[in-house]
Design an enzyme around this catalytic site. Structure first.
Site, PDB file in Angstrom:
ATOM      1  N   ASP A  38      -7.078   3.871  -4.532  1.00  0.00           N
ATOM      2  CA  ASP A  38      -7.725   4.146  -3.438  1.00  0.00           C
ATOM      3  C   ASP A  38      -8.204   5.534  -3.491  1.00  0.00           C
ATOM      4  OD1 ASP A  38      -7.930   2.406  -0.839  1.00  0.00           O
ATOM      5  OD2 ASP A  38      -7.800   4.053  -0.044  1.00  0.00           O
ATOM      6  N   LYS A  97       0.556  -1.234   0.159  1.00  0.00           N
ATOM      7  CA  LYS A  97      -0.032   0.274   0.081  1.00  0.00           C
ATOM      8  C   LYS A  97       0.732   0.845   0.557  1.00  0.00           C
ATOM      9  CE  LYS A  97      -3.925   1.056   0.287  1.00  0.00           C
ATOM     10  NZ  LYS A  97      -5.757   0.283  -0.602  1.00  0.00           N
TER      11      LYS A  97
HETATM   12  P1  NDP Z   1     -13.288   7.896  -3.033  1.00  0.00           P
HETATM   13  O1  NDP Z   1     -12.430   8.239  -2.979  1.00  0.00           O
HETATM   14  O2  NDP Z   1     -13.772   7.331  -4.289  1.00  0.00           O
HETATM   15  O3  NDP Z   1     -14.149   7.832  -1.678  1.00  0.00           O
HETATM   16  C1  NDP Z   1     -14.341   7.834  -0.883  1.00  0.00           C
HETATM   17  C2  NDP Z   1     -15.943   8.508  -0.227  1.00  0.00           C
HETATM   18  O4  NDP Z   1     -15.159   8.057   1.524  1.00  0.00           O
HETATM   19  C3  NDP Z   1     -15.546   9.849  -0.568  1.00  0.00           C
HETATM   20  O5  NDP Z   1     -17.068  10.134  -0.404  1.00  0.00           O
HETATM   21  C4  NDP Z   1     -15.119  10.670   0.916  1.00  0.00           C
HETATM   22  O6  NDP Z   1     -15.818  11.751   0.874  1.00  0.00           O
HETATM   23  C5  NDP Z   1     -15.597   9.751   1.659  1.00  0.00           C
HETATM   24  N1  NDP Z   1     -15.182   9.744   3.469  1.00  0.00           N
HETATM   25  C6  NDP Z   1     -14.180   9.368   3.164  1.00  0.00           C
HETATM   26  N2  NDP Z   1     -13.689  10.176   4.764  1.00  0.00           N
HETATM   27  C7  NDP Z   1     -14.335   9.748   5.188  1.00  0.00           C
HETATM   28  C8  NDP Z   1     -14.790  10.155   6.811  1.00  0.00           C
HETATM   29  N3  NDP Z   1     -13.905  10.308   7.452  1.00  0.00           N
HETATM   30  N4  NDP Z   1     -16.029  10.405   7.044  1.00  0.00           N
HETATM   31  C9  NDP Z   1     -17.034  10.685   6.179  1.00  0.00           C
HETATM   32  N5  NDP Z   1     -16.527   9.757   4.606  1.00  0.00           N
HETATM   33  C10 NDP Z   1     -15.831   9.909   4.504  1.00  0.00           C
HETATM   34  O7  NDP Z   1     -12.551   6.136  -2.462  1.00  0.00           O
HETATM   35  P2  NDP Z   1     -12.839   4.689  -2.432  1.00  0.00           P
HETATM   36  O8  NDP Z   1     -14.714   4.350  -3.138  1.00  0.00           O
HETATM   37  O9  NDP Z   1     -11.999   4.125  -3.786  1.00  0.00           O
HETATM   38  O10 NDP Z   1     -12.531   4.011  -0.943  1.00  0.00           O
HETATM   39  C11 NDP Z   1     -13.126   4.009  -0.063  1.00  0.00           C
HETATM   40  C12 NDP Z   1     -12.850   2.247   0.701  1.00  0.00           C
HETATM   41  O11 NDP Z   1     -13.156   1.569   0.100  1.00  0.00           O
HETATM   42  C13 NDP Z   1     -11.441   2.889   1.477  1.00  0.00           C
HETATM   43  O12 NDP Z   1     -11.953   2.741   2.313  1.00  0.00           O
HETATM   44  C14 NDP Z   1     -11.134   2.072   0.682  1.00  0.00           C
HETATM   45  O13 NDP Z   1      -9.633   2.021   1.114  1.00  0.00           O
HETATM   46  C15 NDP Z   1     -11.767   1.120   0.247  1.00  0.00           C
HETATM   47  N6  NDP Z   1     -11.031  -0.350  -0.587  1.00  0.00           N
HETATM   48  C16 NDP Z   1     -11.069   1.419  -2.239  1.00  0.00           C
HETATM   49  C17 NDP Z   1     -11.073  -0.065  -3.502  1.00  0.00           C
HETATM   50  C18 NDP Z   1     -10.864   0.883  -4.762  1.00  0.00           C
HETATM   51  O14 NDP Z   1     -11.335   0.552  -5.822  1.00  0.00           O
HETATM   52  N7  NDP Z   1     -10.952   1.746  -4.956  1.00  0.00           N
HETATM   53  C19 NDP Z   1     -11.043  -1.282  -2.967  1.00  0.00           C
HETATM   54  C20 NDP Z   1     -10.996  -1.967  -1.625  1.00  0.00           C
HETATM   55  C21 NDP Z   1     -11.168  -1.062  -0.502  1.00  0.00           C
HETATM   56  P3  NDP Z   1     -15.648  12.546   1.003  1.00  0.00           P
HETATM   57  O15 NDP Z   1     -15.739  13.529  -1.062  1.00  0.00           O
HETATM   58  O16 NDP Z   1     -16.167  14.409   1.601  1.00  0.00           O
HETATM   59  O17 NDP Z   1     -13.823  13.398   1.414  1.00  0.00           O
HETATM   60  O1  2IT Z   2      -7.864  -1.580  -0.997  1.00  0.00           O
HETATM   61  C1  2IT Z   2      -7.913  -2.104  -2.133  1.00  0.00           C
HETATM   62  O2  2IT Z   2      -7.940  -3.365  -2.285  1.00  0.00           O
HETATM   63  C2  2IT Z   2      -7.909  -1.183  -3.192  1.00  0.00           C
HETATM   64  N1  2IT Z   2      -7.168  -0.370  -3.034  1.00  0.00           N
HETATM   65  C3  2IT Z   2      -7.572  -1.732  -4.429  1.00  0.00           C
HETATM   66  C4  2IT Z   2      -5.692  -1.922  -4.981  1.00  0.00           C
HETATM   67  C5  2IT Z   2      -5.732  -2.066  -6.179  1.00  0.00           C
HETATM   68  O3  2IT Z   2      -4.313  -2.918  -6.555  1.00  0.00           O
HETATM   69  O4  2IT Z   2      -6.042  -2.396  -7.107  1.00  0.00           O
END
Ligand code: NDP
Ligand code: 2IT
Length: 448
Positions: free
Chosen positions: A164, A124
């Site tokens: 992420d 990461k």
């Molecule tokens: P994004 O940046 O696309 O979206 C994050 C969202 O979460 C935004 O709406 C943001 O709101 C909100 N958010 C972040 N921090 C807070 C907080 N403290 N309180 C309330 N809302 C919050 O990120 P992702 O959708 O990619 O990631 C979301 C989660 O999923 C993370 O935990 C990430 O590690 C996990 N994840 C992502 C993957 C991926 O493929 N992208 C894969 C597997 C897991 P705001 O814009 O207001 O900050």
């Molecule tokens: O938390 C996760 O699994 C991710 N943010 C995606 C990682 C990846 O390499 O696609």
């Protein structure tokens, strides 16, 4: 050293890294039956080895804002384990990023990636850079500067970053351009690239869709279906909006999304038109609250959604967003399934509470593995320089999520963690992921 001694050591040594300690304890406390059945793990000190990353690379990023002022941020890449393949995991840009957060994410990524059954290790990275309020030029300059440093430490067969929080297709493209520019190499060094230049179809949707496919498998075991179920989603980013989209496609009713400013509630559910609007709104960094003027519903400023009644929760924003009080509200409001779209969105106390109340619980390692799984499919498409169709990837994703579900459920059974029909997906996932990595480490001897 026994597992409990190893936990104590981690707690003492890393008392200043609470998220990392939390993630380690969750794994440690559930793999005891596996460890007892495999004395070679203790002999080879597998757990003690796995809680220390292979290495952490720390660097400084200098960049210039639109006013011509020099800005300084910190960046890291945690290369945790390459026992099963190249280090693989996302990059997060958020002001809360520090070594504790990246170590917890990297540690979980080892087992998540192992669960996919694909050849990927765990890593990461990220920076404490805050993308909020930055212009496109500032984002571009920052991404270039970040990769100018990171490119020394990543390559297609060694370490493959992706997105992420705060890092999506735009940022990956800027980083990919800089990598290509510096190395003269056009390779699959990053995943989540644009589809026209090496990205896999469905990578954008994969995490959210995959979480809902996992949920479908859980529901099926209980002779239920998603049809008509009311689903509370948190976050309004990549994972959340695609989870809500898939819920709607399968006949469920996604009734909330949220962000750091509050929660949006629409009792009629988000159909495709509304989801498309939400995606556009977030892309343009505009407020979620504007929704109410256009479609109705309610905006709860500064609030999470757990006071709202529902059947299923898919927390998909960030770590520790659901604490014990939230978990109590969830249970009181009828939630029967919790599927983690985010990484570690529930605190340890929240997990204990929902499990005590027999809420079916899918940990992030299993439920959100669809994103990294399609990343691994992107790597293989890049290697053979041939691309698969959306339908082919979707079918692979469904099968991968079913395999993860079934292997976690059967490990829960095999190690006597299933209690009267209540499947312990947390223990099952940790056991399956840990075993795959531990067996590889034992085979390698004491390297890695
Ligand atoms: P994004 O940046 O696309 O979206 C994050 C969202 O979460 C935004 O709406 C943001 O709101 C909100 N958010 C972040 N921090 C807070 C907080 N403290 N309180 C309330 N809302 C919050 O990120 P992702 O959708 O990619 O990631 C979301 C989660 O999923 C993370 O935990 C990430 O590690 C996990 N994840 C992502 C993957 C991926 O493929 N992208 C894969 C597997 C897991 P705001 O814009 O207001 O900050
Ligand atoms: O938390 C996760 O699994 C991710 N943010 C995606 C990682 C990846 O390499 O696609």
């Amino acid at each position: 050293m026994s597992i409990s001694q190893a936990i104590e050591k981690v707690e003492t040594r890393y008392a200043h890294q609470p998220e990392f300690v939390q993630a380690v304890k969750e794994v440690a406390l559930t793999i005891a039956p596996l460890y007892d059945a495999h004395p070679e793990y203790e002999k080879n000190k597998i757990f003690e080895r796995l809680v220390e990353p292979d290495r952490i690379i720390a660097f400084r990023i200098n960049w210039e804002n639109d006013k011509g002022e020099v800005q300084v941020n910190r960046g890291w890449r945690v290369q945790f384990s390459n026992a099963l393949g190249p280090y693989k995991g996302g990059v997060r840009f958020h002001p809360t990023v520090n070594q504790s957060v990246l170590k917890f994410l990297g540690f979980e990524q080892i087992f998540k990636n192992a669960l996919t059954g694909l050849p990927i290790g765990g890593g990461k990275g990220g920076s404490d850079f805050d993308p909020k309020g930055k212009s496109d030029s500032e984002i571009r300059r920052f991404c270039y500067a970040f990769m100018r440093e990171l490119h020394h430490y990543v390559s297609k067969d060694m370490d493959v970053p992706a997105g992420d929080i705060g890092v999506g297709g735009r940022e990956v493209s800027y980083m990919f351009a800089m990598y290509k520019n510096l190395t003269h190499e056009y390779s699959g060094v990053l995943t989540g690239k644009g589809v026209g230049f090496g990205g896999s179809l469905m990578r954008t949707e994969a995490t959210g869709y995959g979480a809902v496919y996992f949920l479908e498998n859980m529901l099926k075991v209980q002779n239920e279906s998603i049809e008509g179920k009311r689903v509370l989603v948190t976050g309004a980013g990549n994972v959340s909006l695609h989870a809500a989209e898939k819920v709607n496609m399968l006949g469920g009713i996604a009734i909330t999304v949220s962000d750091s400013k509050g929660t949006l509630y629409d009792e009629n559910g988000f159909d495709q038109e509304k989801i498309d609007w939400l995606k556009k709104q977030k892309d343009q960094s505009k407020p979620l609250a504007d929704y109410v003027d256009k479609f109705g519903g309610e905006w709860f400023a500064g609030k999470k959604p757990w006071h709202i009644k529902g059947d299923i929760a898919i927390p998909s924003a960030t770590q520790n967003e659901v604490d014990e009080d939230d978990a109590k509200m969830m249970v009181d409001n009828g939630i029967k399934y919790v599927v983690e779209g985010a990484n570690m969105p529930l605190t340890a106390e929240a997990i204990d509470h929902i499990r005590e109340h027999r809420v079916h619980y899918a940990p992030g390692k299993a439920a959100n593995a669809g994103g990294v799984a399609v990343s691994a499919l992107e790597m293989s498409q890049n290697s053979v320089r041939q691309y698969k169709s959306f339908e082919q990837i979707d079918t692979r994703l469904k099968n991968i999520m079913k395999d993860i579900h079934d292997s976690a459920a059967s490990a829960s059974d095999k190690y006597n963690q299933t209690d009267n029909g209540y499947i312990d997906y947390m223990a099952g996932s940790n056991i399956v992921g840990f075993k795959r990595v531990a067996d590889a480490l034992c085979a390698y001897g004491i390297l890695n």
